[in-house]
Design an enzyme around this catalytic site. Structure first.
Site, mmCIF file in Angstrom:
data_model
loop_
_atom_site.group_PDB
_atom_site.id
_atom_site.type_symbol
_atom_site.label_atom_id
_atom_site.label_comp_id
_atom_site.label_asym_id
_atom_site.label_seq_id
_atom_site.Cartn_x
_atom_site.Cartn_y
_atom_site.Cartn_z
ATOM 1 N N GLY A 1 0.869 -1.059 -0.260
ATOM 2 C CA GLY A 1 0.021 0.102 0.066
ATOM 3 C C GLY A 1 0.845 1.154 -0.067
ATOM 4 O O GLY A 1 0.849 2.098 -0.780
ATOM 5 N N GLY A 2 1.843 1.035 1.083
ATOM 6 C CA GLY A 2 2.770 2.303 0.801
ATOM 7 C C GLY A 2 4.197 1.896 1.304
ATOM 8 O O GLY A 2 4.255 1.036 2.233
ATOM 9 N N HIS B 1 -0.391 6.932 7.662
ATOM 10 C CA HIS B 1 0.628 5.960 7.924
ATOM 11 C C HIS B 1 2.057 5.988 7.703
ATOM 12 O O HIS B 1 2.910 6.091 8.644
ATOM 13 C CB HIS B 1 0.111 4.452 7.710
ATOM 14 C CG HIS B 1 0.785 3.157 8.062
ATOM 15 N ND1 HIS B 1 0.585 2.649 9.214
ATOM 16 C CD2 HIS B 1 2.137 2.912 7.420
ATOM 17 C CE1 HIS B 1 1.605 1.548 9.344
ATOM 18 N NE2 HIS B 1 2.321 1.665 8.510
ATOM 19 N N GLU B 2 2.192 6.435 6.284
ATOM 20 C CA GLU B 2 3.362 6.397 6.037
ATOM 21 C C GLU B 2 4.356 7.772 6.483
ATOM 22 O O GLU B 2 5.481 7.476 6.632
ATOM 23 C CB GLU B 2 3.522 6.545 4.218
ATOM 24 C CG GLU B 2 3.096 5.196 3.652
ATOM 25 C CD GLU B 2 3.434 3.585 4.489
ATOM 26 O OE1 GLU B 2 4.559 3.561 5.000
ATOM 27 O OE2 GLU B 2 2.762 2.781 4.352
ATOM 28 N N HIS C 1 5.563 7.164 9.952
ATOM 29 C CA HIS C 1 6.974 6.462 9.875
ATOM 30 C C HIS C 1 8.072 7.413 9.856
ATOM 31 O O HIS C 1 9.076 6.936 10.150
ATOM 32 C CB HIS C 1 7.196 5.501 8.725
ATOM 33 C CG HIS C 1 6.559 4.052 8.974
ATOM 34 N ND1 HIS C 1 6.922 3.357 9.965
ATOM 35 C CD2 HIS C 1 5.486 3.239 8.133
ATOM 36 C CE1 HIS C 1 6.164 2.171 9.995
ATOM 37 N NE2 HIS C 1 5.339 2.304 8.672
HETATM 38 N N1 BES Z 1 6.890 -0.462 5.665
HETATM 39 C C1 BES Z 1 5.534 -1.096 5.688
HETATM 40 C C2 BES Z 1 5.682 -1.906 4.146
HETATM 41 C C3 BES Z 1 6.436 -2.788 4.513
HETATM 42 C C4 BES Z 1 6.461 -3.902 5.426
HETATM 43 C C5 BES Z 1 7.300 -3.242 3.272
HETATM 44 C C6 BES Z 1 7.312 -4.897 5.491
HETATM 45 C C7 BES Z 1 8.128 -4.410 3.189
HETATM 46 C C8 BES Z 1 8.323 -5.278 4.389
HETATM 47 C C9 BES Z 1 4.399 0.091 5.489
HETATM 48 O O1 BES Z 1 4.571 1.262 6.166
HETATM 49 C C10 BES Z 1 3.268 -0.413 5.635
HETATM 50 O O2 BES Z 1 2.958 -0.966 6.725
HETATM 51 N N2 BES Z 1 2.145 -0.562 4.659
HETATM 52 C C11 BES Z 1 1.086 -0.907 4.847
HETATM 53 C C12 BES Z 1 -0.185 0.447 4.863
HETATM 54 C C13 BES Z 1 -0.420 0.429 6.329
HETATM 55 C C14 BES Z 1 -1.578 1.398 6.110
HETATM 56 C C15 BES Z 1 -0.584 -0.508 7.165
HETATM 57 C C16 BES Z 1 0.471 -1.641 3.332
HETATM 58 O O3 BES Z 1 1.490 -1.509 2.433
HETATM 59 O O4 BES Z 1 -0.225 -2.127 3.258
HETATM 60 ZN ZN ZN Z 2 4.142 0.658 8.208
#
Ligand code: BES
Ligand code: ZN
Length: 573
Positions: free
Chosen positions: A259-260, A286-287, A290
């Protein structure tokens, strides 16, 4: 209510961290033996057919690491994380010379050593061991074509369909397949990069500054120390639009598997967010969160991942509660996210006062910024900051021991109060109940107007329907007809759930929607549940899985391809 403890004074020596000696089992490098002062990448991007072979697509150039030896006994080799897809062709070493001026770099020998399925070690041998505190520079000439770290897309795989595109995704352990490095979140350093692109292409990176150097070269500098996994690059036919100050978002091609991704100064986001409603603003919040939790204060290894995601979920929901009033409990149920969020909420509950806890969060970021930590570092700080809680031994309250939170699997012992959401969720639950009946009570169903519902209420409703599925025969067909805004939704969260319901009920008439959705985007969290549902379904559903995968595999991120393969045709391991 607890009283706030002292803030650490500015300029005071930083605390000794538990993380200082923690191992990272996911890294093959000897990152404790050196301080990494700076990394410079000098890379030229070429688009061509998939490799191998002359003229194939790839990044080639050098990675230059400025190091200082930390071993009191000196060190005889530098061991970096790398990957079989990195073809390293030369290594050179520059050491501090006796005179002034830059000493020449001498060629040195190197070899690789197997490590795991996601990487190998690259060992650079020093002709004479370097001495304690000595500074040295290691220059590596290499090329990377196809591999899990650098994702090449053909023009057809992009939204614009005209030009190819390439991007990198570092988290968790993929950047060792982009450049040789200490690929552990325990290590932070500044980097710069000079990227040469073909005519008509733009390069962007997760960097604090950039400038053009000639028509085809982009120079980037990240002036804050960051872990390897946050170095990110994208090259394509990019266009930009002004949406707000000081925060860049890059909308990725549909196959982007998340998602991000919180790449500093340049969050990568899935195009699914352009769903036409604002329900997915949470991903952006969310992003951005971070930036503090994850990027400034970082988990020291991937076993402590909840420090990144649990705090970020807490910040995300604090922000969206203020912006939107209601806590739109979103859709993620994974442990580091949700149990981490519950733990942070519990610690806030112990403090009892939201303002004090918010101030504590600021102090926490200030205390650990630019470092990588373990849960114990955070918990020591929490108890010092709130001495009354420490005196009360809140860390050992039976049933709520901090240790138990962190090391006992299962449901969290404390759940945050989500009751403000009840009045919004209740009608969705009741409506789902009506749809689960053998004999549909059409009058009662028609009495519920769902058109003013927010997307997250619809999502919740569909989750309830899915839980009750399979529904009595005919009900799903009727459901789809009654709510075309659900069964024909363009919003990705709704399409995912409609797909899951369709599969759980073997509603074959709508199978094509599942396929279409999986062809439209490649997000891991949508893709894997749908393949699981197809393979757990009827023969027709299993065939759909195989056909869909055959038509989309070439478009998906290599990690996602591997996961889907395991679902569709599990290899015994
Ligand atoms: N950092 C994560 C994405 C990630 C996690 C990439 C583990 C590779 C390994 C990102 O911040 C994240 O959590 N994205 C979520 C969205 C959020 C609103 C929960 C996603 O991609 O679904
Ligand atoms: Zn995250």
């Amino acid at each position: 209510m607890a009283s706030a403890g002292p803030l650490s004074g500015g300029g005071a020596a930083r605390r000794q961290l538990h993380s200082a000696e923690a191992v990272d089992v996911a890294s093959a490098s000897n990152f404790r033996a050196f301080e990494l002062l700076h990394l410079h990448l000098d890379l030229r991007a070429e688009f061509g057919p998939p490799g191998p072979g002359a003229g194939s697509r790839g990044l080639s150039g050098t990675a230059v690491l400025d190091l200082r030896c930390l071993e009191s006994e000196g060190a005889a080799e530098l061991r970096l994380d790398s990957h079989p897809c990195l073809e390293v062709t030369a290594a050179a070493l520059r050491r501090e010379g006796p005179g002034s001026g830059e000493p020449p770099a001498e060629p040195v020998s190197f070899y690789t050593r197997p490590f795991s399925h996601y990487g190998q070690a690259l060992c650079v041998s020093f002709p004479q061991p370097c001495r304690a505190a000595e500074r040295l520079q290691v220059l590596l000439t290499y090329r990377v074509g196809e591999g899990p770290g650098v994702c090449w897309l053909t023009p057809e795989q992009t939204a614009g369909k005209k030009k190819p595109f390439v991007y990198t995704q570092g988290q968790a352990v993929l950047n060792r397949a982009f450049f040789p490095c200490f690929d552990t979140p325990a290590v932070k350093y500044k980097y710069s990069a000079l990227i040469e692109v073909p005519d008509g292409f733009t390069a962007v990176m997760s960097a604090s500054t950039w400038e053009k150097r000639g028509p085809n070269k982009f120079f980037f500098q990240m002036c804050q120390p960051i872990p390897s996994y946050l170095i990110a690059l994208a090259i394509g036919d990019l266009v930009s639009a002004e949406v707000g100050p000081r925060y860049d978002l890059l909308f990725m091609p549909p196959s982007f598997p998340f998602g991000g991704m919180e790449n500093p100064c340049l969050t990568f986001v899935t195009p699914c967010l352009l769903a036409g409603d604002r329900s997915l603003a949470d991903v952006i919040i969310h992003e951005i969160s971070h930036s503090w939790f994850g990027n400034l204060v970082t988990n020291a290894n991937w076993g402590e991942f909840w420090l990144n995601e649990g705090f970020t979920m807490y910040a995300q929901r604090r922000i969206s509660t203020i912006l939107f009033g209601v806590d739109p409990d979103d859709t993620y149920n994974e442990t580091p996210y949700e149990k981490g969020f519950c733990f942070v909420s519990y610690l806030a509950h112990l403090v009892g006062d939201q303002d004090q806890f918010d101030n504590f969060l600021k102090a926490y970021v200030h205390e650990f910024k630019f470092q990588s930590i373990l849960a114990d570092d955070f918990l020591d700080f929490y108890l010092e900051y709130f001495p009354e809680l420490k005196k009360k031994r809140v860390d050992t309250i039976p049933g709520f021991e901090f240790d138990r939170w962190l090391s006992t699997p299962g449901w969290p012992p404390y759940l945050p109060d989500l009751s403000p959401g009840d009045s919004l969720m209740k009608p969705a639950e009741e409506l789902a109940q009506l749809w689960a009946a053998e004999e549909l009570d059409v009058k009662a169903i028609e009495a519920v107007a769902i058109s003013p519902w927010k997307t997250y209420q619809l999502v919740y409703f569909l989750d309830k329907i899915l839980q009750k599925s399979p529904l009595p025969p005919g009900n799903v067909k009727k459901l789809g007809e009654t709510y075309p805004n659900i069964s024909n939704a363009r919003n990705a969260e709704l399409r995912l759930r409609w797909g899951q319901i369709v599969l759980k009920n073997d509603h074959q008439e709508d199978f094509w929607k599942v396929k279409e959705f999986l062809q439209d985007q490649g997000k891991q969290k949508y893709t894997l549940p749908l393949y699981h549902a197809m393979m757990g379904g009827s023969e027709v559903a299993q065939t759909l899985a195989k056909e869909t995968f055959a038509s989309t595999a070439s478009q998906l991120h290599s990690n996602v391809v591997n996961y889907v393969q395991q679902i569709v045709a599990p290899k015994r391991s």
